[in-house]
Enzyme design. Structure first.
Site, short mmCIF file in Angstrom:
data_model
loop_
_atom_site.label_atom_id
_atom_site.label_comp_id
_atom_site.label_asym_id
_atom_site.label_seq_id
_atom_site.Cartn_x
_atom_site.Cartn_y
_atom_site.Cartn_z
N PHE A 1 40.21 40.65 33.28
CA PHE A 1 40.07 41.99 32.72
C PHE A 1 39.34 41.96 31.39
CE2 PHE A 1 43.51 42.56 35.68
CZ PHE A 1 43.43 43.88 36.11
N ASP A 2 38.40 42.87 31.23
CA ASP A 2 37.84 43.16 29.92
C ASP A 2 38.92 43.89 29.12
OD1 ASP A 2 35.82 43.54 27.90
OD2 ASP A 2 35.62 45.60 28.61
N LEU A 3 38.76 43.94 27.80
CA LEU A 3 39.76 44.62 26.97
C LEU A 3 39.27 46.01 26.55
CD1 LEU A 3 42.43 44.61 25.38
CD2 LEU A 3 41.22 43.40 23.53
N ASP A 4 38.26 46.06 25.70
CA ASP A 4 37.76 47.35 25.21
C ASP A 4 37.15 48.17 26.33
OD1 ASP A 4 38.52 46.57 22.70
OD2 ASP A 4 36.50 46.12 21.97
N ILE B 1 36.84 42.57 36.03
CA ILE B 1 36.98 44.03 35.99
C ILE B 1 36.60 44.49 34.59
CG2 ILE B 1 38.59 45.98 36.21
CD1 ILE B 1 40.27 44.12 38.05
#
Length: 217
Positions: free
Chosen positions: A8-11, A168
């Site tokens: 997963f990306d964060l921002d 993602i």
């Protein structure tokens, strides 16, 4: 399942981070006597490496870009970092994915010391087996470098070769980084990227809401 390991990306994927990013960029630009920037003008700063964005969008030299990043972090460290929250449906989706036996990780372009504070502040760290971000030393700057770092740290080379890893994220650099790393990417349409952006960079899948992740895996 088609995919067993989710990055997963964060921002823009886990947290709506734009308000804190906008405020921090404005703080840095004001030090260069640049004012009056709208949210729309600053939206390209959400996602890509900051040093590249200051150079690309404002024509800064490399030295000025580095100084702008330093100023950005000066504001972001204590004020901008928690001007975000968590997207609706993210905790529930992560809970269900983990309960289903999926292996969850974070691969973000945000510096790790900020990443850790955000994940812990919003009680998201508990869902992830490992979280990797960029480092201030500059050895990991691109999305592909961060993805490869997570893969190496967790010994996931066989999973990569078997096509079991899915990134993602919500911007084109997530897609490009995933493809450079030899994995597929799902575009998170609840974030800051658009359907058109994802189509131009040949994103493998599009998902409207966090709960739709199950339809891809």
């Amino acid at each position: 399942m088609k995919f067993t390991h989710l990055f997963f990306d964060l921002d823009g994927t886990l947290t709506p981070s734009a308000p804190g990013i906008f405020a921090s960029v404005r703080y840095a630009l004001e030090k260069f006597s640049i004012t009056g920037q709208t949210d729309a003008q600053l939206m390209p700063f959400v996602g890509p490496p900051l040093v590249d964005s200051f150079s690309k969008f404002y024509g800064f030299s490399h030295e000025d870009s580095l100084e702008a990043v330093r100023l950005y972090r000066e504001f972001y460290t204590d004020r901008g970092i928690f001007m975000n929250g968590v997207y609706d449906g993210i905790p529930e989706a992560l809970e269900e994915l983990k309960a289903a036996g999926l292996h969850l990780y974070v691969a973000t372009g945000k510096p790790e010391h900020f990443m850790v504070r955000i994940l812990e502040h919003y009680d998201l760290a508990k869902y992830f087996e490992f979280a990797g971000g960029t480092d201030l030393a500059g050895t990991r700057k691109s999305k592909s470098q961060t993805i490869n770092f997570v893969i190496a740290h967790k010994n996931l080379e066989e999973e990569r070769k078997a096509g079991k890893i899915l990134m993602i994220g919500d911007r084109e650099h997530d897609v490009i980084g995933a493809h450079e790393s030899g994995i597929k990417c799902a575009g998170a349409l609840w974030g800051y990227g658009s359907r058109e952006e994802f189509e131009k960079c040949s994103c493998d899948f599009l998902i409207e809401k966090p709960k739709d992740i199950f339809s891809v895996i």
